[in-house]
Design an enzyme around this catalytic site. Structure first.
Site, PDB file in Angstrom:
ATOM      1  N   ARG A   1     -11.200   4.528  -2.230  1.00  0.00           N
ATOM      2  CA  ARG A   1     -12.436   4.746  -1.725  1.00  0.00           C
ATOM      3  C   ARG A   1     -13.134   6.128  -2.177  1.00  0.00           C
ATOM      4  O   ARG A   1     -14.131   6.198  -1.949  1.00  0.00           O
ATOM      5  CB  ARG A   1     -13.618   4.326  -0.919  1.00  0.00           C
ATOM      6  CG  ARG A   1     -13.074   2.449  -0.455  1.00  0.00           C
ATOM      7  CD  ARG A   1     -13.726   1.585  -1.696  1.00  0.00           C
ATOM      8  NE  ARG A   1     -14.288  -0.141  -1.303  1.00  0.00           N
ATOM      9  CZ  ARG A   1     -14.541  -0.512  -0.718  1.00  0.00           C
ATOM     10  NH1 ARG A   1     -15.326   0.122   0.105  1.00  0.00           N
ATOM     11  NH2 ARG A   1     -14.026  -1.648  -1.058  1.00  0.00           N
TER      12      ARG A   1
ATOM     13  N   ARG B   1     -19.909   6.506  -0.326  1.00  0.00           N
ATOM     14  CA  ARG B   1     -21.138   7.077  -0.192  1.00  0.00           C
ATOM     15  C   ARG B   1     -20.750   8.275   0.955  1.00  0.00           C
ATOM     16  O   ARG B   1     -21.983   9.012   1.034  1.00  0.00           O
ATOM     17  CB  ARG B   1     -21.460   6.053   0.852  1.00  0.00           C
ATOM     18  CG  ARG B   1     -22.149   4.913   0.383  1.00  0.00           C
ATOM     19  CD  ARG B   1     -22.657   3.581   0.989  1.00  0.00           C
ATOM     20  NE  ARG B   1     -20.895   2.703   1.003  1.00  0.00           N
ATOM     21  CZ  ARG B   1     -21.069   1.873   1.676  1.00  0.00           C
ATOM     22  NH1 ARG B   1     -21.770   1.419   1.760  1.00  0.00           N
ATOM     23  NH2 ARG B   1     -20.050   1.347   1.834  1.00  0.00           N
TER      24      ARG B   1
ATOM     25  N   ARG C   1     -26.448   7.036  -6.947  1.00  0.00           N
ATOM     26  CA  ARG C   1     -26.580   5.886  -6.276  1.00  0.00           C
ATOM     27  C   ARG C   1     -28.691   5.597  -6.401  1.00  0.00           C
ATOM     28  O   ARG C   1     -29.123   3.859  -5.805  1.00  0.00           O
ATOM     29  CB  ARG C   1     -25.913   5.059  -5.089  1.00  0.00           C
ATOM     30  CG  ARG C   1     -24.417   5.004  -5.349  1.00  0.00           C
ATOM     31  CD  ARG C   1     -25.202   2.838  -5.733  1.00  0.00           C
ATOM     32  NE  ARG C   1     -24.704   1.836  -4.583  1.00  0.00           N
ATOM     33  CZ  ARG C   1     -25.433   1.519  -4.074  1.00  0.00           C
ATOM     34  NH1 ARG C   1     -27.215   1.282  -4.683  1.00  0.00           N
ATOM     35  NH2 ARG C   1     -26.061   0.749  -2.753  1.00  0.00           N
TER      36      ARG C   1
ATOM     37  N   ASP D   1     -15.362  -2.816  -9.335  1.00  0.00           N
ATOM     38  CA  ASP D   1     -14.581  -2.878  -8.129  1.00  0.00           C
ATOM     39  C   ASP D   1     -14.252  -4.295  -8.525  1.00  0.00           C
ATOM     40  O   ASP D   1     -13.892  -5.096  -9.316  1.00  0.00           O
ATOM     41  CB  ASP D   1     -16.469  -3.801  -7.463  1.00  0.00           C
ATOM     42  CG  ASP D   1     -16.172  -4.618  -5.788  1.00  0.00           C
ATOM     43  OD1 ASP D   1     -16.227  -3.839  -4.857  1.00  0.00           O
ATOM     44  OD2 ASP D   1     -15.774  -5.684  -5.889  1.00  0.00           O
TER      45      ASP D   1
ATOM     46  N   TYR E   1     -12.349 -14.596  -1.829  1.00  0.00           N
ATOM     47  CA  TYR E   1     -13.753 -14.423  -1.966  1.00  0.00           C
ATOM     48  C   TYR E   1     -14.545 -15.384  -2.438  1.00  0.00           C
ATOM     49  O   TYR E   1     -15.603 -16.016  -1.962  1.00  0.00           O
ATOM     50  CB  TYR E   1     -14.059 -13.169  -2.434  1.00  0.00           C
ATOM     51  CG  TYR E   1     -13.973 -11.951  -1.754  1.00  0.00           C
ATOM     52  CD1 TYR E   1     -14.923 -11.628  -1.193  1.00  0.00           C
ATOM     53  CD2 TYR E   1     -12.694 -11.080  -1.849  1.00  0.00           C
ATOM     54  CE1 TYR E   1     -15.052 -10.309   0.196  1.00  0.00           C
ATOM     55  CE2 TYR E   1     -12.637  -9.627  -0.896  1.00  0.00           C
ATOM     56  CZ  TYR E   1     -14.135  -9.163  -0.064  1.00  0.00           C
ATOM     57  OH  TYR E   1     -14.462  -8.906   0.582  1.00  0.00           O
TER      58      TYR E   1
END
Ligand code: CP3
Length: 342
Positions: free
Chosen positions: A26, A30, A39, A75, A150
């Site tokens: 990652r 952020r 973003r 992703d 998922y």
């Protein structure tokens, strides 16, 4: 094996390196103000689907931290959407349609990646052009178990009750789903390699929720099939299963070139358990990046010492956390290179 001068690729093949390579799961995200600035303008899925922007955020941590590899910004769940289940992020992933029975498995498509996810392959092509040999590009996919989970849970889960109910009580549905997801992942990773990915990582974020026996019977054979399908590709593969050191020898038996290790086991012990000849990637606890830089360096030194000079790619044991101070991530990268320089 492909001849390469990248220390990351050499380490994946257990070859001698000038210093231990490091990248961070990652690493585009952020905790970087440069990522947050982009973003603010576009939502997460649009960012993933716009090659110029996805390439830009992929390169940010190369410039800012000095890591030794770039991981494609995307992703793991885009392929779930490509197979026919609409995907949203809010902020975590949400699938409104889920898999419950044989007809719902049969409705899933087997996507042609270049048709359904052209932006992924285009991002890789842009990255190869823009990086121009600075660092190699890592492609990736979710592993069949995590993707299928998922599809069944419809989002994140704390106990995986729906998944395990299906595995334990309706194994016919489970294995039919896993076969289809595995076939889709193989095509997807081959398309990424064809587009220029120089290594690939299979993320099985939820695989560690299974007992060794259930992992062996319900997840391992499918991940094994993927590594065997990629074995002639010449690019190294990394297999990362999170959350359960007891299954590491099984994870290694799936046949990847490198085994990812989370922080729940000492990396030296992990190497002893799977065999010292198999390269490993890991394994600093992401929370250690909140320590002052000199204490981060101490922890990095312990890992480098235990892992040894060959066949080790430094990484966190899981993704970097959004509140991480960027200065500390920089300090880690510098410390790993300094401590391991020959
Ligand atoms: O490592 C990288 O820098 C490459 C990009 C990458 C992302 N997700 C970007 C992302 C990779 C390799 C992933 C993989 C991924 N996605 C996994 C496997 C790895 C793991 O963490 O176990 C999983 C389980 C997902 C699914 C997913 N995507 C979740 C659960 C979330 C929400 C998490 C959160 O913190 O909000 C995402 C969103 C996501 N994927 C973000 C990023 C940068 C945050 C998006 C944003 O709001 O900007």
């Amino acid at each position: 094996m492909v001849e390469s001068n990248y220390r990351f690729i050499k380490a994946c093949f257990g070859e001698e390196v000038d210093a231990t390579p490091i990248w961070i799961m990652r690493q585009a995200g952020r905790y970087l103000k440069e990522y947050r600035a982009i973003r603010k303008e576009v939502d997460f899925l649009t960012l993933c689907k716009t090659p110029e922007l996805a390439a830009e955020v992929t390169i940010q941590p190369i410039d800012i931290l000095g890591v030794d590899a770039a991981i494609l910004f995307s992703d793991i769940l885009l392929i779930v959407e490509a197979m026919g289940l609409p995907l949203q992020f809010n902020p975590g992933p949400v699938l409104e349609e889920t898999i419950t029975d044989i007809p719902s498995v049969d409705r899933l498509g087997l996507p042609d990646p270049e048709e359904t996810m052209p932006f992924v392959m285009e991002t890789i092509r842009v990255l190869r052009r823009e990086l121009d040999g600075r660092v190699p590009v890592i492609g990736f996919s979710g592993a069949p178990f995590t993707l299928a989970s998922y599809m069944i849970e419809g989002g994140s889960s704390s106990n995986f009750l729906k998944v395990k109910t299906l595995i334990f009580q309706h194994p016919d549905v489970w294995h039919r789903l896993m076969k289809k997801v595995t076939a889709a992942v193989i095509e997807y990773l081959k398309a990424q390699i064809e587009a220029g990915a120089q290594a690939v990582q299979l993320f099985d974020s939820w695989g560690g929720s299974l007992s060794p026996k259930d992992y062996r019977e319900n997840a391992l054979p499918y991940s094994k099939e993927i590594f065997s399908a990629l074995s002639g590709s010449g690019v190294p593969s990394i297999h990362f299963v999170q959350g359960n050191p007891a299954i590491l020898p099984l994870v290694a038996s799936a046949g990847s070139d490198v085994v990812g290790v989370d922080w729940r086991i000492e990396i030296g012990k992990a190497r002893d358990n799977i065999g010292r000849d198999i390269p490993v990637q890991g394994n600093l606890d992401p929370c250690a990046l909140f320590l002052p830089p000199e204490r981060i360096e101490e922890r990095a030194a312990e890992i480098i010492e235990q892992a040894g000079p060959r066949g080790h790619i430094f990484n966190l044991g899981h993704g970097i956390l959004p509140p991480t101070p960027v200065e500390n991530a920089k300090a880690l990268v510098a410390a790993v290179h300094k401590l391991s320089s020959k």
